[in-house]
Design an enzyme around this catalytic site. Sequence first.
Site, PDB file in Angstrom:
ATOM      1  N   ASP A   1      45.188  37.753  34.761  1.00  0.00           N
ATOM      2  CA  ASP A   1      44.114  36.690  35.696  1.00  0.00           C
ATOM      3  C   ASP A   1      43.393  35.809  34.944  1.00  0.00           C
ATOM      4  O   ASP A   1      42.843  35.047  35.311  1.00  0.00           O
ATOM      5  CB  ASP A   1      43.604  37.821  36.386  1.00  0.00           C
ATOM      6  CG  ASP A   1      44.198  38.629  37.288  1.00  0.00           C
ATOM      7  OD1 ASP A   1      45.355  38.103  37.953  1.00  0.00           O
ATOM      8  OD2 ASP A   1      43.971  39.886  37.451  1.00  0.00           O
TER       9      ASP A   1
ATOM     10  N   HIS B   1      41.884  46.133  30.579  1.00  0.00           N
ATOM     11  CA  HIS B   1      43.048  46.580  31.495  1.00  0.00           C
ATOM     12  C   HIS B   1      43.023  48.021  31.136  1.00  0.00           C
ATOM     13  O   HIS B   1      42.595  48.679  30.263  1.00  0.00           O
ATOM     14  CB  HIS B   1      44.384  45.991  30.933  1.00  0.00           C
ATOM     15  CG  HIS B   1      45.535  46.268  31.847  1.00  0.00           C
ATOM     16  ND1 HIS B   1      46.496  47.455  32.016  1.00  0.00           N
ATOM     17  CD2 HIS B   1      45.694  45.192  32.841  1.00  0.00           C
ATOM     18  CE1 HIS B   1      46.946  47.043  32.895  1.00  0.00           C
ATOM     19  NE2 HIS B   1      46.847  46.068  33.487  1.00  0.00           N
TER      20      HIS B   1
ATOM     21  N   ARG C   1      51.815  38.374  29.883  1.00  0.00           N
ATOM     22  CA  ARG C   1      51.849  37.377  31.000  1.00  0.00           C
ATOM     23  C   ARG C   1      50.748  36.257  30.780  1.00  0.00           C
ATOM     24  O   ARG C   1      50.821  35.253  31.282  1.00  0.00           O
ATOM     25  CB  ARG C   1      51.638  38.322  32.363  1.00  0.00           C
ATOM     26  CG  ARG C   1      52.484  39.279  32.390  1.00  0.00           C
ATOM     27  CD  ARG C   1      52.313  40.420  33.781  1.00  0.00           C
ATOM     28  NE  ARG C   1      50.935  40.644  33.453  1.00  0.00           N
ATOM     29  CZ  ARG C   1      50.232  41.443  34.439  1.00  0.00           C
ATOM     30  NH1 ARG C   1      50.926  41.701  35.517  1.00  0.00           N
ATOM     31  NH2 ARG C   1      49.415  42.331  34.213  1.00  0.00           N
TER      32      ARG C   1
ATOM     33  N   SER D   1      47.988  48.136  43.627  1.00  0.00           N
ATOM     34  CA  SER D   1      48.928  47.500  44.412  1.00  0.00           C
ATOM     35  C   SER D   1      50.547  48.468  44.603  1.00  0.00           C
ATOM     36  O   SER D   1      50.920  48.801  45.648  1.00  0.00           O
ATOM     37  CB  SER D   1      49.233  46.119  44.488  1.00  0.00           C
ATOM     38  OG  SER D   1      49.762  45.726  43.075  1.00  0.00           O
TER      39      SER D   1
ATOM     40  N   HIS E   1      41.326  44.187  40.553  1.00  0.00           N
ATOM     41  CA  HIS E   1      42.720  44.062  40.517  1.00  0.00           C
ATOM     42  C   HIS E   1      42.895  42.575  40.641  1.00  0.00           C
ATOM     43  O   HIS E   1      42.335  41.813  39.964  1.00  0.00           O
ATOM     44  CB  HIS E   1      43.376  45.178  41.481  1.00  0.00           C
ATOM     45  CG  HIS E   1      44.734  45.290  41.464  1.00  0.00           C
ATOM     46  ND1 HIS E   1      45.775  44.896  40.527  1.00  0.00           N
ATOM     47  CD2 HIS E   1      45.865  45.989  42.246  1.00  0.00           C
ATOM     48  CE1 HIS E   1      46.828  45.194  40.515  1.00  0.00           C
ATOM     49  NE2 HIS E   1      47.111  45.745  41.906  1.00  0.00           N
TER      50      HIS E   1
HETATM   51  N1  HAX Z   1      33.788  43.149  30.997  1.00  0.00           N
HETATM   52  C1  HAX Z   1      32.799  43.899  30.794  1.00  0.00           C
HETATM   53  N2  HAX Z   1      32.834  45.332  30.929  1.00  0.00           N
HETATM   54  C2  HAX Z   1      33.991  45.838  30.951  1.00  0.00           C
HETATM   55  C3  HAX Z   1      35.424  44.993  30.926  1.00  0.00           C
HETATM   56  C4  HAX Z   1      35.052  43.694  31.089  1.00  0.00           C
HETATM   57  N3  HAX Z   1      36.216  42.668  31.088  1.00  0.00           N
HETATM   58  N4  HAX Z   1      36.512  45.842  30.994  1.00  0.00           N
HETATM   59  C5  HAX Z   1      35.762  47.005  30.620  1.00  0.00           C
HETATM   60  N5  HAX Z   1      34.521  47.157  30.838  1.00  0.00           N
HETATM   61  C6  HAX Z   1      33.680  48.417  30.914  1.00  0.00           C
HETATM   62  C7  HAX Z   1      33.926  49.092  31.971  1.00  0.00           C
HETATM   63  O1  HAX Z   1      33.251  48.635  33.140  1.00  0.00           O
HETATM   64  C8  HAX Z   1      33.496  50.549  31.706  1.00  0.00           C
HETATM   65  O2  HAX Z   1      32.022  50.332  31.658  1.00  0.00           O
HETATM   66  P1  HAX Z   1      31.099  51.705  32.295  1.00  0.00           P
HETATM   67  O3  HAX Z   1      31.471  52.815  31.360  1.00  0.00           O
HETATM   68  O4  HAX Z   1      29.906  51.096  31.958  1.00  0.00           O
HETATM   69  O5  HAX Z   1      31.566  52.029  33.488  1.00  0.00           O
HETATM   70  C9  HAX Z   1      33.804  50.593  30.208  1.00  0.00           C
HETATM   71  O6  HAX Z   1      34.200  49.226  29.804  1.00  0.00           O
HETATM   72  C10 HAX Z   1      35.079  51.167  30.084  1.00  0.00           C
HETATM   73  O7  HAX Z   1      36.143  50.675  30.715  1.00  0.00           O
HETATM   74  P2  HAX Z   1      37.798  50.846  30.227  1.00  0.00           P
HETATM   75  O8  HAX Z   1      38.286  52.125  30.153  1.00  0.00           O
HETATM   76  O9  HAX Z   1      37.871  49.826  29.212  1.00  0.00           O
HETATM   77  O10 HAX Z   1      38.541  50.039  31.589  1.00  0.00           O
HETATM   78  P3  HAX Z   1      39.050  50.626  32.855  1.00  0.00           P
HETATM   79  O11 HAX Z   1      40.331  51.223  32.589  1.00  0.00           O
HETATM   80  O12 HAX Z   1      38.058  51.591  33.486  1.00  0.00           O
HETATM   81  O13 HAX Z   1      39.027  49.310  33.630  1.00  0.00           O
HETATM   82  C11 HAX Z   1      39.487  46.952  34.338  1.00  0.00           C
HETATM   83  C12 HAX Z   1      39.921  48.320  33.479  1.00  0.00           C
HETATM   84  C13 HAX Z   1      40.699  46.109  34.077  1.00  0.00           C
HETATM   85  C14 HAX Z   1      38.947  47.336  35.755  1.00  0.00           C
HETATM   86  C15 HAX Z   1      38.053  46.597  33.707  1.00  0.00           C
HETATM   87  O14 HAX Z   1      38.730  46.297  32.116  1.00  0.00           O
HETATM   88  C16 HAX Z   1      37.603  45.382  34.197  1.00  0.00           C
HETATM   89  O15 HAX Z   1      36.696  45.467  35.038  1.00  0.00           O
HETATM   90  N6  HAX Z   1      38.199  43.950  34.012  1.00  0.00           N
HETATM   91  C17 HAX Z   1      37.605  42.982  34.686  1.00  0.00           C
HETATM   92  C18 HAX Z   1      38.342  42.546  35.917  1.00  0.00           C
HETATM   93  C19 HAX Z   1      39.564  42.301  35.637  1.00  0.00           C
HETATM   94  O16 HAX Z   1      39.803  41.415  34.813  1.00  0.00           O
HETATM   95  N7  HAX Z   1      40.461  43.216  36.481  1.00  0.00           N
HETATM   96  C20 HAX Z   1      41.996  42.625  36.457  1.00  0.00           C
HETATM   97  C21 HAX Z   1      42.826  43.542  35.729  1.00  0.00           C
HETATM   98  C22 HAX Z   1      44.284  43.403  35.723  1.00  0.00           C
HETATM   99  C23 HAX Z   1      44.876  43.227  36.837  1.00  0.00           C
HETATM  100  O17 HAX Z   1      45.116  44.292  37.627  1.00  0.00           O
HETATM  101  N8  HAX Z   1      45.218  42.408  37.675  1.00  0.00           N
HETATM  102  O18 HAX Z   1      45.604  42.310  38.921  1.00  0.00           O
END
Ligand code: HAX
Length: 435
Positions: A374, A319, A328, A242, A272
């Site tokens: 979140d 994250h 937070r 964002s 996000h």
């Molecule tokens: N559950 C399961 N698998 C997860 C995970 C979770 N909570 N978090 C990361 N992973 C996985 C990824 O999907 C990725 O898998 P692949 O290699 O198979 O694609 C692997 O672990 C490596 O990911 P990462 O490098 O640790 O994480 P990224 O930086 O790529 O992504 C995310 C960060 C926040 C998008 C990710 O942790 C996620 O999808 N979390 C769940 C959704 C979430 O809570 N989002 C909110 C984040 C905070 C925010 O922005 N708030 O607004």
Amino acid sequence: MDTLKNKFIETATPIAIETKELIKTKGNEQLGTYTVEDVYSGMKGMIGLITETSLLDSNEGIRFRGYSIPELRDNLQHFVEGGNEPMPEAIFYLMLMGKLPSNEDVQNLTNNWARRSIVPNHVFKVLDALPKTTHPMTQFTTAIMALQTESVFAAAYRSGINKKEYWDPTYEDVMNLIARLPRIAAYIYRRIYKNDQHIEPNPKLDWAGNFAHMLGYDSFEFSELMRLYLTIHSDHEGGNVSAHTTHLVGSALSDPYLAFAAAMNGLAGPLHGLANQEVIRWLESMCESLQTKRPTKEQIATYVKQTLSEGKVVPGYGHAVLRKTDPRFTSQMGFAKRHMPDDDMVNTVWNVYEVVPPILESLGKVKNPWPNVDAHSGVLLKHYGMVEEDFYTVLFGVSRALGVLASLCWDRVLGSPIERPKSVTTEWIKQKLGA
Ligand code: HAX
């Protein structure tokens, strides 16, 4: 499947496999300043942006103009009468000015936003034209776009303005937009969930208190929650979707309405801001499938493993930058301990916090197994009766305006140029590496 669709996936699948292999085998090779892996992994960790309002440390969490979340509790002591939670006006002042406000500064900001808060009628008409089933975030961005008719920057640019003056109409748009967002968000909420029974603003209240009032939640505790919520969701340095979108779209000199609406479309993604809605959905379906309001840690562990085995993420965990529990999350946990220590769903969130990290860690690929902002926010809202989780990301959006729009004022003052990073093709990388 149609023929083109079939052909596309047949062509793309081996390339996707080959690309993964390239990252695995050549990921550490340099492409100028960065490695092959850096280029493919969403630019994580690349320093490529200036954002003055806040800075994120992977282990410690966010600092707003140098103040961590716990330090903000000690320094943002501008409370409403009888209150104990920081005020969004104060964090906005801190982010915009780079220094702590006085009580008078905070009061002036409350008054300033109240004066600017009138939303033109056509915005409500645009909203009324949408089906009520339209997701609240889609209604939110639609309303912001409808409000763009009021842009002072767009009008000034059209009539010809010296670039040294860009900051001035930007500031006007930023202040008007922030002032009007609570009214728009509350209208959407009451329209969808409360049978169009709208509540007039009360100009005597502070920005968050008035928002809570227009939403229809007049308890003092809920307005205190809103003050905390709108403060801690306001900024998370410049690279998140964002904030970066606001900066990127704004870098084309798109006015603050256009830039912020674009940002809200990014916030509406489940990785996000939409994660706050997904967390509640996930918690509720867990409780429903287990037929209990307080699942045991063993039951939670089984459910988490089932979620992962279905190829889904555990929402609220992980994250892109943080590598520890999000402060937070901890701050909201503190609020819950003060106000609702016996709530079933809140206790489930605390149990999930004990169960999930070791399971995610055991996968060996998740870089941060800890909860983010979140993971906790939804259960606090549920506790006070705001049960409509589809609306939660709108609350996040109202708050996020404070940080990203303060940053946009700085972009204009600093004369930030149009953003245009270089992209290359996989073929280009292979040639470069001789692969
Ligand atoms: N559950 C399961 N698998 C997860 C995970 C979770 N909570 N978090 C990361 N992973 C996985 C990824 O999907 C990725 O898998 P692949 O290699 O198979 O694609 C692997 O672990 C490596 O990911 P990462 O490098 O640790 O994480 P990224 O930086 O790529 O992504 C995310 C960060 C926040 C998008 C990710 O942790 C996620 O999808 N979390 C769940 C959704 C979430 O809570 N989002 C909110 C984040 C905070 C925010 O922005 N708030 O607004």
